[in-house]
Design an enzyme around this catalytic site. Structure first.
Site, PDB file in Angstrom:
ATOM      1  N   LYS A  42       0.804  -1.195   0.000  1.00  0.00           N
ATOM      2  CA  LYS A  42       0.000   0.000   0.000  1.00  0.00           C
ATOM      3  C   LYS A  42       0.851   1.266   0.000  1.00  0.00           C
ATOM      4  O   LYS A  42       0.382   2.339  -0.332  1.00  0.00           O
ATOM      5  CB  LYS A  42      -0.884   0.032   1.268  1.00  0.00           C
ATOM      6  N   GLY A  43       2.089   1.121   0.431  1.00  0.00           N
ATOM      7  CA  GLY A  43       2.925   2.278   0.782  1.00  0.00           C
ATOM      8  C   GLY A  43       3.089   3.334  -0.289  1.00  0.00           C
ATOM      9  O   GLY A  43       3.266   4.508   0.003  1.00  0.00           O
ATOM     10  N   GLU A  98       7.811   2.635  -5.773  1.00  0.00           N
ATOM     11  CA  GLU A  98       7.820   2.067  -4.417  1.00  0.00           C
ATOM     12  C   GLU A  98       8.008   3.189  -3.400  1.00  0.00           C
ATOM     13  O   GLU A  98       8.603   4.226  -3.715  1.00  0.00           O
ATOM     14  CB  GLU A  98       8.956   1.028  -4.345  1.00  0.00           C
ATOM     15  N   ASP A  99       7.503   2.985  -2.179  1.00  0.00           N
ATOM     16  CA  ASP A  99       7.669   4.021  -1.154  1.00  0.00           C
ATOM     17  C   ASP A  99       9.105   4.123  -0.662  1.00  0.00           C
ATOM     18  O   ASP A  99       9.659   5.204  -0.532  1.00  0.00           O
ATOM     19  CB  ASP A  99       6.691   3.788   0.022  1.00  0.00           C
ATOM     20  N   ASP A 102      14.654  -0.607   1.355  1.00  0.00           N
ATOM     21  CA  ASP A 102      15.304  -0.863   2.645  1.00  0.00           C
ATOM     22  C   ASP A 102      16.344  -1.970   2.425  1.00  0.00           C
ATOM     23  O   ASP A 102      17.460  -1.695   2.002  1.00  0.00           O
ATOM     24  CB  ASP A 102      14.211  -1.247   3.650  1.00  0.00           C
ATOM     25  N   LYS A 130      16.930   3.822   1.956  1.00  0.00           N
ATOM     26  CA  LYS A 130      17.786   3.614   3.145  1.00  0.00           C
ATOM     27  C   LYS A 130      18.965   2.753   2.708  1.00  0.00           C
ATOM     28  O   LYS A 130      18.977   1.534   2.911  1.00  0.00           O
ATOM     29  CB  LYS A 130      16.997   2.842   4.213  1.00  0.00           C
ATOM     30  N   PHE A 151      13.223   4.291  11.380  1.00  0.00           N
ATOM     31  CA  PHE A 151      11.933   3.918  10.807  1.00  0.00           C
ATOM     32  C   PHE A 151      11.089   5.157  10.555  1.00  0.00           C
ATOM     33  O   PHE A 151      10.879   5.969  11.446  1.00  0.00           O
ATOM     34  CB  PHE A 151      11.202   2.935  11.737  1.00  0.00           C
ATOM     35  N   ASP A 158       3.717   3.364   6.690  1.00  0.00           N
ATOM     36  CA  ASP A 158       3.031   3.069   7.945  1.00  0.00           C
ATOM     37  C   ASP A 158       3.928   2.391   8.953  1.00  0.00           C
ATOM     38  O   ASP A 158       4.990   1.868   8.618  1.00  0.00           O
ATOM     39  CB  ASP A 158       1.842   2.126   7.689  1.00  0.00           C
ATOM     40  N   ARG A 164      -0.150   6.389   7.846  1.00  0.00           N
ATOM     41  CA  ARG A 164      -0.023   6.528   6.382  1.00  0.00           C
ATOM     42  C   ARG A 164      -0.570   7.856   5.874  1.00  0.00           C
ATOM     43  O   ARG A 164      -0.128   8.401   4.893  1.00  0.00           O
ATOM     44  CB  ARG A 164      -0.845   5.455   5.653  1.00  0.00           C
TER      45      ARG A 164
END
Ligand code: IMP
Length: 181
Positions: A42-43, A98-99, A102, A130, A151, A158, A164
């Site tokens: 969902k990000g 993509e959000d 990582d 990141k 984070f 989220d 969010r």
């Protein structure tokens, strides 16, 4: 955890300016072509909505959904596709949105999976990166902001489905991240 202890990292204005710049760069790179923009749910939905509205080229949209973080902040390392695309991407120019990158596991999996469908081209656009947390080497083609470890929530991202909706990006204080619900 009802109230998160957090600090602002990127304001609405800073995000808005950066998204415009990214959209400008993408529009230049794809001049005269039509993109299929695929968002990772969902990000990515808020970033993608802003990004495509700032593009100067036409696009179609589709989504995939991935389950990797169940709860808390640590990746299980296992990537499961829970929603497939509904568009044929064979011979098309694809931008995967993509959000955050990582460990790199999610995007590595998705890029390999999309390539099997023979697009004409495939690039990745990530709002955040990141870099220091990679478990597999992965470079996004377009990155909004590179951030240190920590984070982050807001602007689509989220923590256990919270935060969010926030229009800014915040970094959570360490104590909150360690709380597993
Ligand atoms: P990767 O597979 O480890 O690269 O993880 C990618 C996914 O992990 C992202 O799509 C996010 O859903 C989630 N994620 C990683 N870091 C954060 C964060 O700081 N905040 C919120 N979600 C994150």
């Amino acid at each position: 955890m009802d109230k998160m202890d957090k600090e602002i990292l990127f304001s609405r204005d800073a995000i808005g300016r950066r998204v415009q710049e990214m959209a400008g760069q993408i529009s230049d790179d794809y001049q005269g072509r039509e993109l299929i923009v695929i968002g990772v749910l969902k990000g990515a939905f808020i970033f993608m909505a802003d990004l495509i509205r700032a593009l100067a080229i036409p696009c179609k949209v589709d989504f995939v959904r991935i389950a990797s973080y169940g709860a808390g902040s640590e990746s299980s390392g296992k990537v499961v596709l829970t929603k497939d695309i509904e568009t044929s991407i064979k011979g098309r120019d694809i931008l995967l949105v993509e959000d955050i990158v990582d460990t790199g596991l999610t995007l590595t999996y998705l890029v390999n999976w999309l390539k099997e469908r023979n697009p004409n081209s495939l690039r990745v656009c990530a709002f955040l990166d990141k870099r220091k947390r990679r478990k597999v080497s992965f470079e996004a083609d377009y990155v909004g902001f590179t951030i240190e470890d920590g984070f982050v929530v807001g602007y689509g991202l989220d923590f256990n489905e919270q935060a969010r909706f926030l229009p800014e990006v915040y970094i959570l204080k360490q104590e909150d991240v360690e709380v597993k619900e």
